[in-house]
Design a protein around this motif. Structure first.
Motif, PDB file in Angstrom:
ATOM      1  N   ARG A  13      44.095  12.481  -3.046  1.00  0.00           N
ATOM      2  CA  ARG A  13      43.255  11.284  -2.907  1.00  0.00           C
ATOM      3  C   ARG A  13      42.831  11.100  -1.457  1.00  0.00           C
ATOM      4  N   HIS A  61      37.534   7.537  -2.548  1.00  0.00           N
ATOM      5  CA  HIS A  61      38.996   7.528  -2.591  1.00  0.00           C
ATOM      6  C   HIS A  61      39.633   6.565  -1.602  1.00  0.00           C
ATOM      7  N   TRP A 106      40.975   0.752  -4.668  1.00  0.00           N
ATOM      8  CA  TRP A 106      42.346   1.211  -4.463  1.00  0.00           C
ATOM      9  C   TRP A 106      43.265   0.157  -3.866  1.00  0.00           C
ATOM     10  N   LEU A 145      40.142   8.464  -9.466  1.00  0.00           N
ATOM     11  CA  LEU A 145      40.559   9.684  -8.786  1.00  0.00           C
ATOM     12  C   LEU A 145      39.616  10.815  -9.163  1.00  0.00           C
TER      13      LEU A 145
END
Length: 143
Positions: free
Chosen positions: A10, A47, A53, A79
């Motif tokens: 990632r 990412h 995230w 992802l």
């Protein structure tokens, strides 16, 4: 080990971009994308998106994968290390298995740390690479 590998991919995905062309006109939110128009997806930016995230998106946190890949981020397919959908990497399972096998063999006999001479300088040529390499100090484990 899987969580560590996924988090590493990632943060430092080797593929910098994924390119796709829609086979029909599509709409993404307010954006209309005509059939055949090239779309470039910047994987490293995707990412590290804090909206997807979380606020710790720039930090190495393998525990984010403890509930599986699809429950890691606010978007189930966030992802993109091996891409997604029908054009995803055909070798992704082999790549993960190979990485785990190599790491398991190394970790049985050695401990390793990054050299104090290491300079963190990722560079994007064809894929993401460390500009000055990654000097590692290997130590044989006591038997």
């Amino acid at each position: 080990m899987t969580m560590v590998l996924l988090e590493t991919l990632r943060l430092y995905n080797p593929a910098l971009f994924i390119q796709r062309k829609p086979i029909a006109d599509i709409t993404l939110g307010a954006l209309k994308i005509p059939k055949g128009c090239a779309i470039v997806i910047p994987v490293p930016i995707m990412h590290r998106d804090k909206k997807v995230w979380g606020e710790d998106a720039d930090e190495f946190n393998p525990l984010r994968f403890q509930n599986g890949v699809t429950k890691t981020a606010k978007v189930p397919h966030a992802l993109l290390s091996f891409a997604i959908g029908p054009r995803s990497c055909i070798g992704q399972n082999f790549a993960m298995l190979e990485a785990k096998a190599v790491m398991a063999v190394i970790l049985q006999k050695f401990s390793f740390t990054i050299s104090p001479n290491y300079v963190h300088a990722p560079v994007d040529l064809f894929s993401l690479k460390p500009k000055f390499g990654v000097p590692v100090i290997l130590r044989l484990l006591d038997e």
